[in-house]
Design an enzyme around this catalytic site. Structure first.
Site, PDB file in Angstrom:
ATOM      1  N   ALA A 190      39.955  39.171  50.065  1.00  0.00           N
ATOM      2  CA  ALA A 190      40.246  39.798  48.772  1.00  0.00           C
ATOM      3  C   ALA A 190      41.740  39.697  48.501  1.00  0.00           C
ATOM      4  CB  ALA A 190      39.833  41.264  48.778  1.00  0.00           C
ATOM      5  N   LYS A 191      42.133  39.971  47.303  1.00  0.00           N
ATOM      6  CA  LYS A 191      43.556  40.082  46.970  1.00  0.00           C
ATOM      7  C   LYS A 191      43.674  40.891  45.692  1.00  0.00           C
ATOM      8  CE  LYS A 191      47.414  38.449  48.765  1.00  0.00           C
ATOM      9  NZ  LYS A 191      47.578  38.043  50.174  1.00  0.00           N
ATOM     10  N   GLY A 192      44.810  41.547  45.546  1.00  0.00           N
ATOM     11  CA  GLY A 192      45.061  42.282  44.312  1.00  0.00           C
ATOM     12  C   GLY A 192      46.445  41.958  43.799  1.00  0.00           C
TER      13      GLY A 192
END
Ligand code: GLU
Length: 378
Positions: free
Chosen positions: A67-69
């Site tokens: 994931a990444k934000g």
């Protein structure tokens, strides 16, 4: 998930920022990956970074997907109180999407331990109880792990030493240049020097400094703490920051942002070994050129995996409320990095592949196998 983040600024005006959180793959476990605050953030960049996290976690065998934000703004232009409001509103907007069993954020460019403490607190308020496993990279006094803050740099140096050994380069006479003097580059430079290398140049977003006899890193760190940049360091000469990747050194560590070694500068790179401390610093065109020139490139998903490995240790410790000693953390990190290096090297040799192709094949195969084993429901 893309969210708007209305921010009340300190002067009373209101600004609306855009934030993203991307979960790329969940086959091997909850999603895991950093949160980035930078004006360059956009959905495509976050998607690419989330995919790299999937391969990274699979390659070093931590039980996570990727994931990444990111939030598109420059945190340097905002006060501490504004940063807290941005972080809390973003966390609350993505609150149903994250959690210790769903998606666990960590620091990345522009975020730090304090950001993770605010996120953990906001998430916990929403749940009605403290959830220490909801973020990693937290402060030591608030469910963080010993050894987490330096873990990416330590991992980079384990891999750099293994790569130099593989190339038959003696670390006692080797030279290095490090691009970036933040969370990864700063400690990586220090650990390289402690391992006996001569670190001749470092750079940050403002400029670069070079000293052929080797930079006095302790003094440089003091200078950076006092002025906020490597620029103006009395123990080195000023260098065009774009020139750092072209220096005649044994080891180059790009530890800043994506796409810095590209079609234009790759033919001029003189380093024998590149260890990617950053995510995605080499473009695919540059990769082909470097391979043709015999430069050994150790890919990001292997080289900088120390951060997520110790994030995993932090999550395990937080979920069990049982804390390890720094020695235990370091020993387990070293073992995992060395094991991943051997795994990739053996596969690359056996199939005549670059380290990047080998690492990606191994990682994709692990994700595919997990996906296949889970089967189809119903
Ligand atoms: N942001 C770091 C990375 O790109 C760490 C991610 C994590 O610990 O979850 O690997």
């Amino acid at each position: 998930m893309t969210v708007s983040i209305p921010l009340r600024r300190d002067d009373g005006s209101v600004e609306v920022l855009m934030g993203h959180r991307v979960q790329h793959n969940l086959s091997r476990g909850p999603a895991k990956g950093g949160l980035r605050y930078s004006p360059h953030v956009n959905l495509d960049e976050v998607r690419a970074l989330a995919m790299w996290m999937t391969w990274k976690c699979a390659l070093v065998d931590v039980p996570y997907g990727g994931a990444k934000g990111g939030i598109a703004f420059d945190p340097h232009n905002y006060s501490e109180a504004e940063l807290e409001r941005v972080t809390r509103r973003y966390t609350s907007e993505i609150g149903t999407f994250i959690g210790p069993e769903r998606d666990i954020p960590a620091p990345d460019i522009g975020t730090d331990e304090q950001t993770m403490a605010w996120m953990m607190d906001t998430y916990s308020v929403g749940r009605g109880h403290t959830v220490l496993g909801s973020t990693t990279g937290k402060p030591l006094r608030l469910g963080g792990s010993l050894g987490r803050s330096s873990s990416t740099s330590r991992g980079v140096v384990h891999i750099a030493l293994a790569a130099l050994r593989h190339r038959g380069i003696d670390r006692a006479t080797a030279t290095a240049a490090v691009q970036g003097f933040g969370k990864v580059g700063r400690s990586a430079a220090r650990f390289l020097a402690e391992a006996g290398l001569r670190v001749v140049a470092v750079s940050d977003q403002f400029g670069a400094t070079v000293c052929r006899e080797g930079l006095a890193l302790e003094l440089l760190e003091k200078h950076v703490d006092a002025t906020g940049s490597v620029v103006g360091f009395a123990g080195g000469e000023e260098l065009d920051p774009d020139g750092l990747v072209l220096l005649d050194v044994d080891l180059l560590v790009p530890a800043a942002i994506e796409g810095v070694i590209d079609l234009d500068n790759a033919p001029l790179v003189q380093a024998s070994v590149i260890v990617e401390g950053a995510n995605g610093p080499t473009t695919p065109d540059a990769d082909r050129i470097l391979e043709a020139h015999g430069v050994l490139v150790v890919p990001d998903i292997l080289a900088n995996a120390g951060g997520v490995i110790v994030s995993y240790f932090e999550w395990v410790q937080a979920n069990q409320a049982y804390w390890w000693t720094e020695k235990e953390v370091q020993a387990r990190l070293a073992e995992r990095m060395e094991c991943a290096w051997d795994f990739v090297l053996r596969y690359a040799d056996a199939h005549s592949l670059s380290l990047r192709t080998a690492a990606t094949c191994l990682a994709v195969a692990r994700v595919a196998e997990a996906h296949r084993l889970r089967g189809r429901y119903p």
